[in-house]
Write a protein that holds these residues in place. Structure first.
Motif, PDB file in Angstrom:
ATOM      1  N   GLY A  77       0.694  -1.273  -0.039  1.00  0.00           N
ATOM      2  CA  GLY A  77      -0.022  -0.075  -0.238  1.00  0.00           C
ATOM      3  C   GLY A  77       1.033   1.162   0.650  1.00  0.00           C
ATOM      4  O   GLY A  77       0.491   2.044  -0.688  1.00  0.00           O
ATOM      5  N   ARG A  78       2.297   0.664   0.370  1.00  0.00           N
ATOM      6  CA  ARG A  78       3.074   2.343   0.534  1.00  0.00           C
ATOM      7  C   ARG A  78       3.697   2.614  -0.817  1.00  0.00           C
ATOM      8  O   ARG A  78       4.078   3.661  -0.761  1.00  0.00           O
ATOM      9  N   VAL A  79       3.491   1.466  -1.625  1.00  0.00           N
ATOM     10  CA  VAL A  79       4.450   1.740  -3.232  1.00  0.00           C
ATOM     11  C   VAL A  79       3.032   2.978  -4.026  1.00  0.00           C
ATOM     12  O   VAL A  79       3.716   3.823  -4.360  1.00  0.00           O
ATOM     13  N   LEU A  80       2.354   2.644  -3.746  1.00  0.00           N
ATOM     14  CA  LEU A  80       1.280   3.059  -4.267  1.00  0.00           C
ATOM     15  C   LEU A  80       1.326   4.593  -3.683  1.00  0.00           C
ATOM     16  O   LEU A  80       1.057   5.479  -4.452  1.00  0.00           O
ATOM     17  N   ALA A  81       1.178   4.498  -2.679  1.00  0.00           N
ATOM     18  CA  ALA A  81       1.273   6.081  -1.665  1.00  0.00           C
ATOM     19  C   ALA A  81       2.776   6.989  -2.266  1.00  0.00           C
ATOM     20  O   ALA A  81       2.399   8.001  -1.875  1.00  0.00           O
ATOM     21  N   LEU A  82       3.937   5.921  -2.574  1.00  0.00           N
ATOM     22  CA  LEU A  82       4.824   7.045  -2.981  1.00  0.00           C
ATOM     23  C   LEU A  82       5.005   7.490  -4.714  1.00  0.00           C
ATOM     24  O   LEU A  82       5.832   8.220  -4.592  1.00  0.00           O
ATOM     25  N   GLY A  83       3.193   6.961  -5.505  1.00  0.00           N
ATOM     26  CA  GLY A  83       3.046   7.009  -7.021  1.00  0.00           C
ATOM     27  C   GLY A  83       4.119   6.471  -7.281  1.00  0.00           C
ATOM     28  O   GLY A  83       3.775   6.277  -8.662  1.00  0.00           O
ATOM     29  N   ILE A  84       3.914   5.655  -6.764  1.00  0.00           N
ATOM     30  CA  ILE A  84       4.542   4.326  -7.905  1.00  0.00           C
ATOM     31  C   ILE A  84       3.468   2.811  -8.305  1.00  0.00           C
ATOM     32  O   ILE A  84       2.547   2.816  -6.814  1.00  0.00           O
ATOM     33  N   SER A  85       3.020   2.827  -9.435  1.00  0.00           N
ATOM     34  CA  SER A  85       2.376   1.242  -9.636  1.00  0.00           C
ATOM     35  C   SER A  85       2.604   0.002  -8.999  1.00  0.00           C
ATOM     36  O   SER A  85       3.666   0.238  -9.115  1.00  0.00           O
ATOM     37  N   VAL A  86       1.986  -1.055  -8.113  1.00  0.00           N
ATOM     38  CA  VAL A  86       1.927  -2.019  -7.844  1.00  0.00           C
ATOM     39  C   VAL A  86       2.367  -2.929  -8.454  1.00  0.00           C
ATOM     40  O   VAL A  86       3.298  -4.218  -8.603  1.00  0.00           O
ATOM     41  N   THR A  87       1.904  -2.833  -9.708  1.00  0.00           N
ATOM     42  CA  THR A  87       1.342  -4.553 -10.462  1.00  0.00           C
ATOM     43  C   THR A  87       2.449  -3.955 -11.787  1.00  0.00           C
ATOM     44  O   THR A  87       3.071  -5.339 -11.362  1.00  0.00           O
ATOM     45  N   THR A  88       3.159  -3.260 -11.933  1.00  0.00           N
ATOM     46  CA  THR A  88       4.769  -3.581 -12.792  1.00  0.00           C
ATOM     47  C   THR A  88       5.507  -4.130 -12.030  1.00  0.00           C
ATOM     48  O   THR A  88       6.436  -5.335 -12.557  1.00  0.00           O
ATOM     49  N   PRO A  89       5.881  -3.836 -10.744  1.00  0.00           N
ATOM     50  CA  PRO A  89       7.134  -4.696  -9.886  1.00  0.00           C
ATOM     51  C   PRO A  89       6.462  -5.714  -9.846  1.00  0.00           C
ATOM     52  O   PRO A  89       7.694  -6.911 -10.350  1.00  0.00           O
ATOM     53  N   ILE A  90       5.646  -6.589  -9.486  1.00  0.00           N
ATOM     54  CA  ILE A  90       4.729  -7.774  -9.328  1.00  0.00           C
ATOM     55  C   ILE A  90       5.443  -9.105 -10.443  1.00  0.00           C
ATOM     56  O   ILE A  90       6.039  -9.988 -10.380  1.00  0.00           O
ATOM     57  N   VAL A  91       5.000  -8.426 -12.119  1.00  0.00           N
ATOM     58  CA  VAL A  91       4.664  -8.705 -13.170  1.00  0.00           C
ATOM     59  C   VAL A  91       6.232  -8.993 -14.009  1.00  0.00           C
ATOM     60  O   VAL A  91       6.540  -9.517 -13.674  1.00  0.00           O
ATOM     61  N   ALA A  92       6.879  -7.653 -13.524  1.00  0.00           N
ATOM     62  CA  ALA A  92       8.488  -7.679 -13.855  1.00  0.00           C
ATOM     63  C   ALA A  92       9.400  -8.525 -12.814  1.00  0.00           C
ATOM     64  O   ALA A  92      10.263  -9.843 -13.543  1.00  0.00           O
ATOM     65  N   ALA A  93       8.835  -8.895 -11.522  1.00  0.00           N
ATOM     66  CA  ALA A  93       9.779  -9.612 -10.140  1.00  0.00           C
ATOM     67  C   ALA A  93       8.863 -11.610 -10.940  1.00  0.00           C
ATOM     68  O   ALA A  93       9.632 -12.160 -10.708  1.00  0.00           O
ATOM     69  N   PHE A  94       7.807 -11.506 -11.477  1.00  0.00           N
ATOM     70  CA  PHE A  94       7.636 -13.343 -11.864  1.00  0.00           C
ATOM     71  C   PHE A  94       8.004 -12.918 -13.286  1.00  0.00           C
ATOM     72  O   PHE A  94       8.664 -14.039 -14.052  1.00  0.00           O
ATOM     73  N   ALA A  95       8.522 -12.509 -14.104  1.00  0.00           N
ATOM     74  CA  ALA A  95       8.229 -12.036 -15.947  1.00  0.00           C
ATOM     75  C   ALA A  95       9.960 -12.693 -15.557  1.00  0.00           C
ATOM     76  O   ALA A  95      10.745 -13.654 -15.956  1.00  0.00           O
ATOM     77  N   PHE A  96      11.158 -11.674 -14.594  1.00  0.00           N
ATOM     78  CA  PHE A  96      12.183 -12.385 -14.115  1.00  0.00           C
ATOM     79  C   PHE A  96      12.975 -13.775 -13.956  1.00  0.00           C
ATOM     80  O   PHE A  96      13.302 -14.260 -14.080  1.00  0.00           O
ATOM     81  N   SER A  97      11.480 -14.279 -12.886  1.00  0.00           N
ATOM     82  CA  SER A  97      11.967 -15.539 -12.589  1.00  0.00           C
ATOM     83  C   SER A  97      11.657 -16.092 -13.851  1.00  0.00           C
ATOM     84  O   SER A  97      11.684 -17.534 -13.268  1.00  0.00           O
TER      85      SER A  97
END
Lengths: 322, 257
Positions: free
Chosen positions: A192-212
């Motif tokens: 929740g705090r990531v979103l509150a920094l102005g950063i989308s949460v979907t991109t990092p999650i999708v990127a982490a899975f893609a990298f894995s």
């Protein structure tokens, strides 16, 4: 730990090991370790346990089998310099898609979703004959010759697996220091705090899975060259659980743990026949897993680094209990 | 003065008829609030008055059940929190949810990267990235420069509060919502925080929830008092000190008269 201290003995390993040890233990451990690394990366840095890593590895493996030489007469032959990047790309895309599906789930729900995907893929490969050749799958898959050097040679495959493992570890440690890698860890700690920094949460999650998916895909390619076949059994519950066991034995707190876990797993798997009945392997690995979870929840890697730390600073010996 | 918002004459924050309902309970109801650019506004109210619920609706942490929110003339009622952040709205949280596995430097870096947004967020970091320099400047301003490479889980309560403010100050905020920044601070740490608040640039609009009357009245030019989710009174600190209703529900209660 200084990488050279570990790398030099590993490079010298072929000088002392016979082909059985080199292939059945060392190469196999490295390949299994790379696949487990794809899981421990997700668990350590995104805080999500995924059961879909065997699927990502399988997609890369099937791509290599389909677009390479095999003995079942299915697929199209492509040169390795096309089929390898294609396999990796498909693994990355599948990882990203799985991340997109599982992006709102954490804890047990992420496990359920990724397990469902893994099992669905298993049944799909059993029933589809045009791409996956049903439950028999592909056999006679041959690793390519690159510049006159056949990767079917035990030494060549060992060195390639070692190189891939080192590269994978280096990629992980570089990636987690990048802005995207930091965001992934921030999502793990407080989404929740990531979103509150102005950063989308979907991109990092999708990127982490893609990298894995990239890591799993690299392991999947090596695995299909190593086994020289791939079938629904390579992506079923067995391999799904093996990857999890390896990651847990090694420990989810440091990426290198995956390789420690893989060595232990492969040694047990190879020599369980000599210790106990072949059919008792699952009992044995279950007991080992139970011991690890009770005695060293951080895994063997953590246990070892605790010991090293204690040897260096004897005054804190009394502080922690094993 | 860096005025880059489109409506220079618009109020910094305009709230009309805001309400937030949880099940059958209205946490806040019928709130009207107008804050001018550069104004320092304190929001007072006893526990459970709805102060933090109001902040959550203003930032988009939760959506409003009723009403309209306007930032510098633009309606943001339906915008998600990350868009409002990029418009220049920032807040601190009463209970700091920080990234325990990250260092102070990385946390501040993400705060800067988040506000700037764009594709650079997913590109590899290069040496000499100006976002790193900005993160170090923020640490300096917030007073956490000496613990830059410490993980946030190792920080003291006071340092965590200071880091919260550092995050909120990333990239020239236009309007700052501070949720009890002094809560739980030791008497020694409080003056540092007051000084930090007083040193904020004059063009930054500040809305402050504060239990500490001294800090609230010393740093604000106007005060809104919430009670049971509704606006009870508004005015200058002096007006509020003289207000009978306020005395009865808040000042009297809080000081145990």
């Amino acid at each position: 730990m200084r990488p050279a201290l570990i790398l030099i003995p590993l490079l010298a390993l072929p000088l002392v090991l016979n082909d059985f040890w080199l292939t059945q233990v060392a190469t196999r451990s490295l390949i299994l370790g790379i696949m487990a690394l794809s899981l421990s990366f997700l668990a350590t840095y995104l805080g999500v346990v995924s059961f879909a890593q065997a699927t990502m590895a399988g997609i890369a493996g099937y791509t290599i089998a389909y677009f390479g030489p095999n003995s079942v007469g299915i697929g199209v032959q492509l040169p390795f310099w096309i089929s390898i990047p294609l396999a990796l790309m498909l693994a990355v895309v599948s990882g990203g898609l799985i991340g997109l599906i599982a992006r709102r789930s954490r804890g047990i729900y992420a496990i359920m979703i990724t397990l469902a995907i893994g099992v669905a893929f298993f049944y799909f490969t059993r029933q589809n004959y045009t791409l996956f050749n049903g439950w028999t799958g592909f056999s006679g898959v041959r690793a390519p010759e690159i510049g006159g050097l056949s990767l079917r040679d035990p030494l060549a495959l060992y060195l390639l697996s070692l190189g891939t493992a080192v590269l994978a570890l280096a990629l992980v440690s570089g990636f987690v220091r990048s802005p995207l890698g930091l965001t992934i860890q921030a999502v793990r700690d407080a989404p929740g705090r990531v979103l509150a920094l102005g950063i989308s949460v979907t991109t990092p999650i999708v990127a982490a899975f893609a990298f894995s998916g990239l890591l799993a895909g690299a392991g999947g390619i090596l695995n299909v060259w190593y086994q020289e076949r791939i079938s629904s059994f390579s992506v079923g519950l067995g391999p799904i659980i093996d990857i999890l066991i390896v990651a847990v034995i090694g420990g989810l707190r440091h990426p290198a743990g995956a390789f420690v876990g893989a060595v232990v797993f492969v040694l047990l798997d190879t020599f369980a026949v000599d210790l106990i009945d072949r059919e008792r392997f699952n009992t044995l690995i279950g007991v080992v897993l139970l011991l690890i979870v009770i005695v060293a929840p951080g895994g063997l890697q953590q246990l070892a680094s605790d010991w090293v730390a204690r040897l260096r600073r004897p005054e804190v010996k009394e502080k922690s209990t094993v | 003065m860096p005025v880059n918002h489109s409506h220079t004459n618009a109020n910094a924050l305009e709230v009309r008829g805001i309400g937030k309902r949880f099940g059958g309970f209205w946490a806040v109801q019928d709130i009207d609030l107008t804050v001018r650019p550069g104004e320092r506004r304190a929001i007072l109210g006893p526990n459970g008055a709805g102060k933090t619920s109001l902040f959550n609706v203003l930032t988009g942490d939760t959506s409003a059940t009723t009403g309209q929110i306007t930032l510098f003339g633009d309606s943001v009622t339906r915008e998600p929190i990350n868009k409002r952040i990029q418009r220049g709205l920032r807040r601190t949280y009463q209970h700091a949810h920080l990234f325990n596995g990250l260092t102070v430097r990385d946390t501040l870096f993400l705060a800067v990267a988040g506000v700037r947004g764009g594709w650079r967020q997913v590109l590899p970091l290069r040496a000499g990235d100006d976002r790193l320099a900005e993160a170090e400047r923020l640490a300096e301003v917030a007073g956490v420069a000496d613990v830059l490479d410490r993980e946030t889980s190792e920080l003291s309560h006071g340092q965590r509060r200071q880091l919260e403010i550092g995050i909120a100050l990333a990239e020239k905020p236009k309007i700052l919502l501070l949720d009890e920044p002094a809560a739980g601070l030791s008497p020694a740490e409080r003056p540092k925080l007051s000084a930090l608040l007083m040193s904020l640039p004059k063009d930054v609009t500040v809305v402050l929830i504060e239990h500490d009357m001294d800090i609230a009245l010393q740093t604000s030019e106007s005060v809104s008092v919430l009670y049971n989710g509704r606006m009870l009174a508004e005015g200058s600190p002096d007006d509020i000190m003289r207000n009978e209703d306020v005395h009865r529900v808040y000042i009297g209660g809080a000081h145990g008269h």
